[in-house]
Design a protein around this motif. Structure first.
Motif: not given
Lengths: 922, 450
Positions: A754, A756-757, A778-779, A781-782, A785-786, B13, B400, B420
């Motif tokens: 995954p 991150t920002l 989870s990937m 999800y990221s 999310r982004y 989710s 996060s 985070d």
């Protein structure tokens, strides 16, 4: 024995006509000759040469077997094919116009070394279909007849025009190589001479002892035949010692003589560096007269205790039954390697036909003018290229912008203060008037000749020598080319002098005339300096020690260097310092150094965070190379040759055919770039990327949106299960990533964790693995999310989720009904479009009133309105197309504002905007 | 939303399950279009303190205090010294005539207190081996003294000399301290608010006297703030919000925020169970003198001092507990939450659209002065349609983990800190681009052209 060789005269139009260039005409490098090959159809002239591509041939005129080829570059039997190298060696050695004088000149007791200038000849063999630029040179060998061994290096090509038009540059390159080789040879020769001298002195002492014993034994033995023979032998040895001492002195005062050949002012740095350093290190030389020199020499011998002298038999072997030294043995090891490196690079840089070379040069010349926006889409014009270009320009027949260049680089004549160089070297000896005369003689000679050319060329020598300790290096081409640049600017100065004799025109005959002249002058001068010269004897001794001293006094060196810098006002750029360190390492242990390079690379990649591909951290190493000179410069300096070799390296990887193996297969950071971006990418790789990009464009109707995302700075995530497919797609799309970084650090070809920002901020194009596991969720999800920061291209389901794009700007590079069929064509098409975009971005960025108020009464809205007006009315861009330009402009601004050291204290900014995304499907 | 990515196999989710509204990606009112990620901490970052117009300090569980330049994103200082997590941090401005110098006071779980100079990064003063760790700090700048609250209340002067201290009878210790008029301070201890008075005797020794104990809260006090010169407010774990008179420490208003689910059967399928205490706990209070913004569970309530009513609310403003809030103006507010997002809200005059209002959501009693008005306190809010709405105008997604706190630097941007370990500096992209252009032309001028 051979027919009259058709030596081709090289002529060049005189430059008188160029005094008043039309101010409105385009600079020459931008114009394409209308009918470059008016008379010839390029396809009609099929080459009937027996070799497939150009190569460099080194031959020797052996005193035992005559002309023989020694080696070719590239060292591949395929290259020469059925071409008869032996025959061709014969041809090229037969046009040796070096005026080499050997033996005892009348009126002097000792054998003379002749300091022969190289000669340059173009030869064509119409029967074989081979044309060659031939560079003759002479090396010294103690065991050879007259102590000289004639060699030649030839650039062999099937295209006569190529040789003729590139003559200047070939000449420059080969002169460099030749100087390097000769410098190494002088060192080796001096070393050999010293050993021989030691042997002789040892023999002398042994003989003397024997004689003494005999004398003690009584008078009856004194006149026996044996004793007479011994006495003769002793006398012979004594004579031999004097002869060798003289030779040693001659070879070591090589640099004192003025050089007439304007082409020869190259690569002095390779050896003179050593000399200069020695001057600095042993100030005791200053007071030394002839006696002092001898003492010094003795001292030197004592210090060099590693060599045990051997007894020399009275009659040495005849010259025909001994083995002659090979070229490699004739030359000091590092110098030999440097020469080979230079030649290999020469061969590389002349690959391709004339048209290709011309286009490439024009391309580079153009690109050099847009340094500010180059980083956006152009492949990295490495420093190597840059310098190469700088060197090529004035010598390239198709590129005459001397005048521009002179303005850029003011002639560094001021930088070469004569006293600094000459005084410590040859202190005018008050006791010895001869030295005075030699000086005056020199200057008289100059005056006599009335050749304005000679004084600048002398000047060049001095300039170079004065800057040697800072610039000199043979391990890295950077300093070499830096020097060349300098010298080239000098050359341009010379060419501007209204002197018809200024010898830039490489007329072969004229050349040889000059050389004959110069060699005779050399002799005169050496004769004049015979008694007067005193500083020379110790030079070779310290020449031998240079290396070890170099190793020992590294920091010391730096200090001194900086001191000298300030003294001489030599403008030293960081590249030189780096190169300097590189030299130190190379001189001590080239293998260890390369090891070091690798290990440093290793280290930097060991600092990696897990789950990242190594290349993502590569900018780190880059930073080292630029940022901290002191600590990291050895590695940095050594990286340069890697860059040079990169071509070959990446070629091999390209031939491997798979993109995935690239990063693992090489140690070079450039070659490790995920898409082969940067200077090392070959056309083939680019074609391949262009091909995949073309396929992408033709296959996906939403390709235009994907390209828009990349160009407007929105991170594009390529999601897929198949690694190879994703990687290929990423490599293709990377062509559109603005400012991908030197080694493509803004692109992540394959990520399986995954993100991150921070990753989003760093990478603009990400290949993401689709996995059906907890990690995968989870990937995802990221991803969701982004999602506002990214566009997602699903390679499996063939969908694209991104903001809608309706602009027209990209329509011509993302037309899925395009008529372009070939990847390379498409690549060039894309390049030209992107280049136009970059130009627009440049204009936009540096137009003052589009960003700042013109008067104090204007508010930000007025500026905003003006900007919008400019984008819409003048550039004709819609809302979304404007975003591309705004993003490019932002990149240009950031790049321009970036501190040169590239400190990483400030985190980079990540810009985005809030727009809804839509899902595109096929 | 992104179901197509999931390939239809994965479960949805948590974001999609919650009934919280989603603004989507189109946010025209959100001006934060540029961000910088500030790295440096190794653990949860809990506190942000503004030092001056362009500097802020962050502190967290790693015991580090970092000083940042908000304009550039540069890390200016790294204040190392605490071995355990920081429990409280505050600025301490000492002005001697013209110059005023701001220092930082930090308290840590290692039972030490430190004074730092953020300009040099030096630890100017330090006290270790306290009896207990300090949980809150209060600076009285006009007296040049400061208080530390934990299990005991201590008064210190600017040279870190202990002036006096008072042991507490409560075992929870002081969790919050505020300054009241007339040299009084209020300290929150469990369910009580203790009023102390600081007296300066003639020989300039300080003494602290206990004045009053206010024990009207039913549950632990979570938040204690000054509203204006005459009022202060406290919020409890059970959702009680009490407005107090700052002079005579009487209750001016009492509001109990609780959910009466029985009346909203339409939503029973969503929330059948009784509200958990955490859902009505007042996590954070903030005010601008006219409005009080209370973070209640994952919801937001705006309470008007003037009308003594809730003027706007959003029961579920975040997916998870709201940790920090701020009133940017009379109509704009901002909140951050454990769900990792920062949301910006606007109080709008529109009729309720997003959430149907049910009048029984909260019971409300308004107290007058207890000694004067003892009549039945029940005065229901009648004008429900007058309630304005809280409209989401934008959200910032980047962290996060839970966003612990944020600090606004007006046009210079917004700093958020999170579990985070990161800080994010959010900026107005247009303004930054303008600044960069300015810098570009300046550099151009310096260089004398390209």
């Amino acid at each position: 024995m051979i027919g009259s060789p058709d030596v081709v005269a090289f002529t060049k139009e005189d430059e008188f006509g160029q005094n008043n260039p039309d101010p409105w005409s385009i600079p020459e490098e931008f114009s394409i000759p209308l009918h470059p090959l008016a008379d010839s159809n390029p396809w009609a002239k099929t080459s009937y040469a027996k070799f497939t591509k150009d190569f460099i041939l080194i031959s020797e005129f052996s005193e035992q077997v005559g002309p023989q080829p020694l080696l070719t570059i590239p060292d591949d039997p395929k290259v020469c094919g059925t071409f008869d190298l032996n025959y061709f060696s014969l041809r090229i050695m037969s046009v040796d116009y070096q005026a080499s004088f050997v033996g005892h000149p009348p009126g002097s007791g000792y054998p003379r070394l002749s300091f022969v200038e190289d000669s340059r000849v173009v030869l064509g063999d119409s029967k074989e279909g081979a044309f060659a630029y031939i560079h003759h040179l002479t090396l010294y060998d103690l065991e050879a007849r007259g102590f000289v061994r004639p060699f030649c290096m030839a650039y062999v090509s099937a295209d006569e025009r190529k040789i003729m038009l590139q003559f200047q540059e070939l000449s420059l390159r080969f002169s460099q190589a030749s100087e390097c080789l000769k410098a190494g040879n002088r060192r080796a020769f001096a070393k050999e001479l010293q050993r021989k001298l030691q042997d002789l002195e040892y023999t002398h002492s042994v003989l003397q002892r024997e004689e003494g014993l005999q004398r003690e034994a009584g008078p009856q033995c004194m006149y026996s035949a044996h004793a007479v023979e011994k006495a003769n032998e002793l006398a012979n040895v004594e004579k031999s010692i004097y002869e060798h001492r003289d030779l040693l002195r001659q070879i070591s005062c090589y640099h004192c003589r003025p050089r007439r050949d304007p082409h020869a002012v190259t690569c002095q740095n390779y050896t003179d560096k050593g000399r200069k350093r020695e001057d600095v290190q042993s100030p005791t030389d200053d007071g030394g007269g002839g006696k002092g020199a001898e003492e010094d020499e003795d001292e030197g011998i004592k210090r060099r205790s590693s060599y045990t002298p051997q007894l020399i038999k009275a009659r040495s072997a005849k010259c025909f039954d001994k083995r002659l030294k090979t070229l490699q043995e004739l030359c000091d090891e590092p110098f030999y390697e440097a020469t080979m490196e230079l030649l290999k690079e020469t061969e590389r840089s002349f690959r391709g036909d004339l048209c290709y070379l011309h286009t490439r040069r024009m391309d580079k010349a153009l690109r050099r003018r847009q340094r500010i926006t180059n980083f956006l889409f152009e492949e990295d014009l490495g420093d190597e290229d840059e310098d190469e270009g700088g060197m090529l320009r004035p010598f390239c027949a198709v590129n005459h912008d001397l005048d521009n260049y002179t303005i850029l680089n003011p002639p560094p004549i001021v930088l070469g203060p004569e006293p600094v160089e000459l005084d410590p070297l040859e202190p005018p000896d008050p006791l010895d008037p001869a030295s005075e005369t030699s000086h005056t003689q020199e200057s008289e000679l100059v005056l006599e000749e009335g050749n304005l050319d000679s004084s600048p060329s002398d000047q060049t020598l001095e300039t170079q020598e004065s800057s040697e300790e800072t610039k000199g290096s043979f391990s890295s081409d950077k300093s070499g080319t830096g020097l060349a640049e300098k010298q080239q600017s000098l050359a341009s100065v010379r060419s501007e002098l209204p002197d018809p004799d200024s010898d830039l025109t490489p007329d072969a005959d004229h050349n040889t005339d000059l050389e004959r002249e110069s060699s005779s002058e050399d002799m005169d001068i050496t004769a004049g300096e015979d008694e007067g010269d005193n500083g020379g004897d110790q030079t070779p001794v310290s020449l031998l020690e240079v290396v070890s001293e170099l190793e020992a006094s590294m920091e010391d060196d730096c200090e001194r260097r900086s001191g000298i810098e300030s003294d001489l006002l030599v403008p030293i750029d960081t590249a030189c310092c780096m190169a300097q360190e590189g030299f130190l390492y190379e001189a001590s242990a080239p293998e260890a150094a390369s090891h070091l390079d690798q290990s440093s690379h290793h280290q930097s990649s060991q600092t990696l965070v897990v789950n990242q591909e190594p290349q993502s951290l590569l900018p780190l190493q880059n930073d080292y190379a630029v940022g901290s000179l002191c600590s990291e410069s050895p590695a940095a300096g050594l990286e340069l040759p890697v860059g040079l070799l990169g071509d070959a390296v990446s070629r091999t990887t390209a031939e491997d055919g798979s993109d995935c193996t690239m990063s693992a297969s090489t140690g070079s950071d450039r070659a490790a770039s995920p898409l082969g971006y940067g200077g090392v990418v070959t056309l083939r790789q680019r074609k391949r990327a262009g091909h995949v990009a073309l396929r992408f464009v033709r296959q996906y109707p939403f390709a235009i949106q994907a390209l828009w995302c990349l160009l407007s700075g929105r991170t594009l995530v390529v999601l897929g299960a198949d690694e190879g497919r994703v990687r290929r797609l990423v490599a293709a799309l990377a062509l559109f990533v603005p400012g991908p970084g030197k080694c493509g650090e803004r692109v992540q070809a394959w990520l399986s964790c995954p993100f991150t920002l921070t990753d989003l901020k760093r990478w603009k194009l990400i290949g993401l693995q689709r996995v059906a596991s907890p990690v995968g969720s989870s990937m995802l999800y990221s991803l969701s999310r982004y999602s506002r920061y990214i566009s997602i291209l699903d390679a499996d389901q063939k969908t694209l989720r991104c903001p809608p794009y309706r602009g027209q700007l990209l329509a011509n590079i993302a037309d899925h009904r395009t008529y372009i069929r070939r990847g390379s064509t498409y690549f060039l098409h894309v390049q030209s479009t992107l280049c136009r975009l970059a130009a627009k971005a440049f204009l936009f960025t540096f137009t003052h009133h589009l960003h700042l108020p013109v008067s104090s009464t204007e508010g930000p809205e007025v500026v905003e309105g003006r900007r919008r007006c400019f984008l819409q009315e003048q550039l004709g861009l819609g809302e979304e197309d404007s975003q591309i330009l705004l993003y490019l402009s932002q990149l240009v601004t950031q790049q321009y504002l970036q501190p040169p050291a590239g400190n990483s204290a400030v985190a980079p900014c990540f810009s985005f905007n809030y727009t809804t995304s839509v899902l595109y499907k096929i | 939303m992104l179901r197509w990515i999931l390939g239809g196999r994965e479960g949805q989710s948590s974001v999609e399950k919650s009934p919280v509204l989603c603004i989507g990606e189109e946010q025209p009112k959100n001006c934060f279009t540029e961000l910088q990620v500030l790295k440096g901490h190794f653990d949860i970052v809990r506190f942000l303190v503004q030092i001056d117009d362009f500097r802020c300090a962050s502190a967290g569980d790693d015991g580090l205090v970092l000083v940042w330049n908000v304009e550039t994103g540069e890390r200016l200082q790294e204040l190392r010294g605490h071995s355990q997590q920081i429990t409280a941090i505050t600025t301490f401005t000492c002005s001697n005539g013209l110059m005023s110098h701001t220092s930082l006071i930090t308290a840590s779980s290692d039972r030490s207190l430190s004074l730092w100079d953020p300009d040099t990064g030096n630890r100017v003063q330090t006290i270790s081996d306290l009896q207990s760790s300090v949980k809150c700090l209060l600076v009285l700048e006009r007296l040049c003294v400061w208080f530390s609250g934990g299990e005991e209340l201590c008064v210190w002067d600017r040279d870190f000399q202990l002036q006096c201290h008072r042991q507490n009878h409560s075992d929870t210790g002081i969790t919050a301290l505020i300054e009241l008029p007339k040299n009084c301070i209020a300290a929150a201890m469990d369910k009580e608010i203790m009023i102390y008075r600081l007296t300066v005797s003639t020989d300039s020794t300080l003494s602290v006297a206990e004045m009053r104990c206010l024990s009207d809260h039913q549950d632990q006090i979570r938040a204690l703030i000054n509203v204006n010169d005459g009022l202060f407010a406290s919020g409890s774990h059970a959702g009680e919000l009490i407005i107090w008179d700052a002079i005579d420490w009487n209750i001016l208003a009492y509001e109990h925020i609780l959910w009466e689910e029985s009346q909203t059967c339409a939503q029973a399928e969503i929330r059948l169970a009784a509200p958990k205490p955490s859902e009505m706990s007042i996590q954070h209070l903030t005010t601008n003198g006219k409005l009080i913004l209370a973070a209640v569970g994952s919801g937001l309530y705006v309470y008007s001092i003037l009308t003594k009513t809730v003027v706007a609310y959003r029961k579920v403003a975040h997916d998870s507990n709201v940790l920090h809030t701020m009133l940017l103006s009379d109509s704009e507010l901002m909140s951050c939450s454990e769900d990792g997002s920062v949301r910006m809200w606007e109080i709008q005059e529109l009729p309720l659209t997003a959430e149907p209002a049910s009048p029984g959501f909260f019971g409300m009693w308004t107290f007058g002065r207890p000694n004067k008005q003892t009549g039945p306190p029940t005065k229901k809010v009648v004008d429900v349609p007058n309630i304005r709405t809280l409209e989401l105008t934008g959200d910032l997604i980047g962290h996060s983990g839970a966003v612990q706190m944020f600090a606004s630097f007006k046009e210079n941007g917004l700093v958020t800190c999170s579990t985070d370990h990161l800080l994010i500096l959010w900026k107005n992209g247009a303004r930054q681009s303008c600044l960069r252009s300015l810098a570009l032309f300046q550099k151009l001028e310096e260089n004398g052209g390209l």
